[in-house]
Design an enzyme around this catalytic site. Sequence first.
Site, PDB file in Angstrom:
ATOM      1  N   ARG A   1     -25.154  20.695  -6.789  1.00  8.49           N
ATOM      2  CA  ARG A   1     -24.815  21.326  -5.524  1.00  8.49           C
ATOM      3  C   ARG A   1     -23.304  21.553  -5.472  1.00  8.49           C
ATOM      4  O   ARG A   1     -22.544  20.807  -6.096  1.00  8.49           O
ATOM      5  CB  ARG A   1     -25.246  20.461  -4.327  1.00  8.49           C
TER       6      ARG A   1
ATOM      7  N   ASN B   1     -31.107  23.115   2.362  1.00  8.48           N
ATOM      8  CA  ASN B   1     -30.689  21.768   2.754  1.00  8.48           C
ATOM      9  C   ASN B   1     -31.880  20.927   3.206  1.00  8.48           C
ATOM     10  O   ASN B   1     -31.996  19.748   2.850  1.00  8.48           O
ATOM     11  CB  ASN B   1     -29.644  21.832   3.871  1.00  8.48           C
TER      12      ASN B   1
ATOM     13  N   GLU C   1     -29.290  28.821   2.909  1.00  4.61           N
ATOM     14  CA  GLU C   1     -28.517  27.575   2.893  1.00  4.61           C
ATOM     15  C   GLU C   1     -29.169  26.508   3.774  1.00  4.61           C
ATOM     16  O   GLU C   1     -29.326  25.357   3.358  1.00  4.61           O
ATOM     17  CB  GLU C   1     -27.079  27.833   3.374  1.00  4.61           C
TER      18      GLU C   1
HETATM   19  N1  LIG Z   1     -31.081  18.844   6.447  1.00  6.22           N
HETATM   20  C1  LIG Z   1     -30.303  17.861   5.941  1.00  6.22           C
HETATM   21  N2  LIG Z   1     -30.755  16.577   5.873  1.00  6.22           N
HETATM   22  C2  LIG Z   1     -29.982  15.602   5.344  1.00  6.22           C
HETATM   23  N3  LIG Z   1     -28.720  15.798   4.870  1.00  6.22           N
HETATM   24  C3  LIG Z   1     -28.219  17.039   4.910  1.00  6.22           C
HETATM   25  C4  LIG Z   1     -28.968  18.143   5.442  1.00  6.22           C
HETATM   26  N4  LIG Z   1     -28.207  19.260   5.358  1.00  6.22           N
HETATM   27  C5  LIG Z   1     -27.036  18.874   4.808  1.00  6.22           C
HETATM   28  N5  LIG Z   1     -27.024  17.553   4.530  1.00  6.22           N
HETATM   29  C6  LIG Z   1     -25.879  16.784   3.951  1.00  6.22           C
HETATM   30  O1  LIG Z   1     -24.704  17.568   4.076  1.00  6.22           O
HETATM   31  C7  LIG Z   1     -24.107  17.789   2.783  1.00  6.22           C
HETATM   32  C8  LIG Z   1     -23.415  19.136   2.737  1.00  6.22           C
HETATM   33  O2  LIG Z   1     -24.352  20.209   2.822  1.00  6.22           O
HETATM   34  P1  LIG Z   1     -23.963  21.630   2.210  1.00  6.22           P
HETATM   35  O3  LIG Z   1     -22.656  22.073   2.766  1.00  6.22           O
HETATM   36  O4  LIG Z   1     -25.120  22.536   2.402  1.00  6.22           O
HETATM   37  O5  LIG Z   1     -23.734  21.336   0.662  1.00  6.22           O
HETATM   38  P2  LIG Z   1     -24.788  21.024  -0.518  1.00  6.22           P
HETATM   39  O6  LIG Z   1     -26.161  21.404  -0.054  1.00  6.22           O
HETATM   40  O7  LIG Z   1     -24.310  21.864  -1.646  1.00  6.22           O
HETATM   41  O8  LIG Z   1     -24.668  19.554  -0.791  1.00  6.22           O
HETATM   42  C9  LIG Z   1     -25.259  17.602   1.816  1.00  6.22           C
HETATM   43  O9  LIG Z   1     -24.812  17.239   0.519  1.00  6.22           O
HETATM   44  C10 LIG Z   1     -26.049  16.492   2.474  1.00  6.22           C
HETATM   45  O10 LIG Z   1     -25.479  15.219   2.236  1.00  6.22           O
HETATM   46 MG   LIG Z   2     -26.609  23.055   0.979  1.00  5.67          MG
END
Ligand SMILES: Nc1ncnc2c1ncn2[C@@H]1O[C@H](COP(=O)(O)OP(=O)(O)O)[C@@H](O)[C@H]1O
Ligand SMILES: [Mg+2]
Lengths: 101, 148
Positions: free
Chosen positions: B108, B54, B50
């Site tokens: 996502r 990301n 996960e």
């Molecule tokens: N490393 C990252 N850099 C930029 N934005 C991030 C990062 N990790 C998470 N995000 C933001 O947080 C949101 C939620 O992340 P997550 O719970 O993993 O759901 P998903 O990956 O399914 O969108 C993402 O949609 C994104 O907008």
């Molecule tokens: Mg994610």
Amino acid sequence: MAVSCMSARRELTVALTGELDHHGAKQVMQELDKRMDWELPRRLSIDMGGVTFMDSSGIAVLLRAHRRMAQLQGSMTVSNVPPQALRVFQAAGLHRVIDFV
Amino acid sequence: MRTKACNYVSVDFPSRSSNEGFARTVAACFAAQLDPTLEEVNDIKTAVSEAVTNAIVHAYPDTIGKVSMKLRLYEDNSVEIVVRDWGVGIADVEQARQPMYTTGGEERAGMGFTIMESFMDKLRLRSTPGKGTTVTMRRCISRRAGGR
Ligand SMILES: Nc1ncnc2c1ncn2[C@@H]1O[C@H](COP(=O)(O)OP(=O)(O)O)[C@@H](O)[C@H]1O
Ligand SMILES: [Mg+2]
């Protein structure tokens, strides 16, 4: 990630094999979209018995397929979920939405 | 109450989706030193998947950037994993952690942080828009009877 499809009388059965992560999910979504557009199934069964790893990318795959089946006024079931994938589905509360058999 | 790290590993890789599996395998191999159960290893692999996904999907939407993963082993039988990127960053980290919040559209589920939180004992998220994001996770591994 391998996606194998079988269909008869508008019942589509899809068996997934391999690692269902973001990398693998892209492939599965493309294949599922294509098959569903072509077959317009009334029933979709997804067999996850061959999935060796899954993360939240797999949740997105199932939710998308579920939405699509709702549009087609059909039903969808998911079977043979391995323990690791089941923990992911449980953490996400997916059993409230998806019919696991 | 933080004990000293007794072993560590550090890897850097480009934000290509083919590296998701690589990062999981590295984390699983490293955690193997603590003699975890299959379920414990799988939890760690899932959380790493996960965090790394990301960094690959959200941090560098249109480019390939650097992702760093650091693994540390502590004497209290726990493993700490730090996944860092130098990408776009997150404006509101509280919002990002909410279940089903995603900026990734239909591909996502917005459940990444929810899964990291439920599979790990601790999760810290730090981010600066335009500078990057650091996710720090920690998981204790149970000491098994008959073990060391
Ligand atoms: N490393 C990252 N850099 C930029 N934005 C991030 C990062 N990790 C998470 N995000 C933001 O947080 C949101 C939620 O992340 P997550 O719970 O993993 O759901 P998903 O990956 O399914 O969108 C993402 O949609 C994104 O907008
Ligand atoms: Mg994610």
